[in-house]
Design a protein around this motif. Structure first.
Motif, PDB file in Angstrom:
ATOM      1  N   ASP A  59       0.843  -1.192   0.000  1.00  0.00           N
ATOM      2  CA  ASP A  59       0.000   0.000   0.000  1.00  0.00           C
ATOM      3  C   ASP A  59       0.883   1.249   0.000  1.00  0.00           C
ATOM      4  O   ASP A  59       1.889   1.276   0.706  1.00  0.00           O
ATOM      5  CB  ASP A  59      -0.899   0.009   1.246  1.00  0.00           C
ATOM      6  N   PRO A  60       0.594   2.275  -0.797  1.00  0.00           N
ATOM      7  CA  PRO A  60      -0.628   2.537  -1.547  1.00  0.00           C
ATOM      8  C   PRO A  60      -0.613   2.052  -2.998  1.00  0.00           C
ATOM      9  O   PRO A  60      -1.345   2.582  -3.833  1.00  0.00           O
ATOM     10  CB  PRO A  60      -0.700   4.061  -1.497  1.00  0.00           C
ATOM     11  N   ASN A  77      -4.738  -6.204  -1.263  1.00  0.00           N
ATOM     12  CA  ASN A  77      -4.519  -5.125  -0.299  1.00  0.00           C
ATOM     13  C   ASN A  77      -5.521  -3.997  -0.550  1.00  0.00           C
ATOM     14  O   ASN A  77      -6.332  -4.043  -1.484  1.00  0.00           O
ATOM     15  CB  ASN A  77      -3.070  -4.629  -0.333  1.00  0.00           C
ATOM     16  N   ARG A  78      -5.472  -2.971   0.289  1.00  0.00           N
ATOM     17  CA  ARG A  78      -6.458  -1.886   0.198  1.00  0.00           C
ATOM     18  C   ARG A  78      -6.333  -1.108  -1.105  1.00  0.00           C
ATOM     19  O   ARG A  78      -7.331  -0.695  -1.707  1.00  0.00           O
ATOM     20  CB  ARG A  78      -6.305  -0.953   1.401  1.00  0.00           C
ATOM     21  N   ALA A  79      -5.102  -0.913  -1.560  1.00  0.00           N
ATOM     22  CA  ALA A  79      -4.899  -0.175  -2.809  1.00  0.00           C
ATOM     23  C   ALA A  79      -5.496  -0.937  -3.992  1.00  0.00           C
ATOM     24  O   ALA A  79      -6.004  -0.323  -4.938  1.00  0.00           O
ATOM     25  CB  ALA A  79      -3.413   0.088  -3.028  1.00  0.00           C
TER      26      ALA A  79
END
Length: 288
Positions: free
Chosen positions: A116-117, A133-135
């Motif tokens: 991330d990011p 992952n969040r990205a």
């Protein structure tokens, strides 16, 4: 009397070009077994075992598997011994939900968080997404919508389907050729119906070049670039990097692949601070 590890690893000119023999000799010494002990355990003559260690004889797959069983080697070490003997290990993609793989799961989660990011995902050899992952959630949902919010996502389908990434990638066909060549190898080497079915499905899609195999064979497989172009925005270039989880010199276990999408200019679509502040990035494959 058990020999020391130094004695086990003493140079042996006769076995210099024989990785299987050297590895077998190493394991035999680790467990303090004589050639007589190990030969008796696997049902071969002492002379034959000696020939295996010096490279004068080559083992059958069945014999390697008997050696693995007699020595009590785990999957990774067994894979190394099979590969050193010239055989392709029988490997399965790791199940990250298996309680026995909790240590692996923690490592994959930590690695994805570190990306991330920048978007990253753990995928299996058939390009099925196992963890993101969040990205990844941010970038994929922003461009592809709710289609990526399911737990059964395949990155090749996301690329080739008309509603997927091909809308934004002028060079999508070149990347598809690379992935199809990788998929074809999985189908052949593992005699995999799953890989073959996915390959057939993708080859039936409109726009796949007729010479996909030739194009894919010439493309670099470890890292490759692609460009995205969206309306009213400048085109951007990205590098796709694939790292195999658990790589060793002979074998990759448990055959998970970390796929990261990195902008060539180094500028993420969203800052890490803004990404961490988001509360709307829930996803079935997001573990944190």
């Amino acid at each position: 009397m058990m020999r020391t590890l130094e004695a086990i690893q003493a140079p042996d000119p006769a076995a210099a070009a024989n990785p299987f023999g050297k590895l077998l000799r190493f394991w035999r010494g680790c467990f303090g077994l004589s050639q007589e002990d190990l030969a008796y355990g696997v049902g071969v003559s002492v002379r034959h075992l000696s020939y295996l260690e010096t490279g004068k004889a080559q083992p059958s797959r069945m014999l390697v598997e008997r050696l693995v069983s007699e020595l009590g080697l785990g999957r990774r070490y067994a894979g190394n011994l099979l590969q050193a003997a010239g055989f392709l290990p029988l490997r399965e993609a790791a199940d990250l939900d298996d309680p026995g793989n909790e240590e692996l799961r923690r490592g994959v989660v930590a690695t994805l968080r570190c990306f991330d990011p920048f978007p990253a995902a753990a995928i299996d050899p058939f390009a099925n997404v196992k963890m993101v992952n969040r990205a990844w959630v941010h970038s994929h949902r922003r461009l592809l919508g709710d289609a990526v919010m399911r737990p059964d996502i395949n990155t090749i389908r996301l690329l080739v389907d008309e509603s997927g990434w091909r809308r934004y990638m002028p060079d999508w066909a070149e990347m598809a050729c690379l992935y199809l060549v990788i998929l074809q190898q999985e189908a052949i080497l593992r005699d995999s119906p799953e890989a073959q079915a996915l390959l057939d499905e993708m080859l039936a899609k409109d726009g796949i070049p007729h010479d996909w195999a030739r194009r894919g064979a010439r493309a670099p497989s470890d890292a490759h670039s692609h460009r995205t172009a969206r309306a009213h925005q400048p085109a951007r270039s990205f590098i796709n990097v694939h790292h195999t989880v658990g790589s060793t010199a002979f074998v990759s276990e448990p055959r998970l692949i970390l796929h990261a999408i990195l902008p060539e200019d180094g500028v993420p679509d969203v800052s890490l601070e803004d990404l961490n502040a988001r509360t709307d990035l829930a996803h079935p494959l997001l573990p944190y």
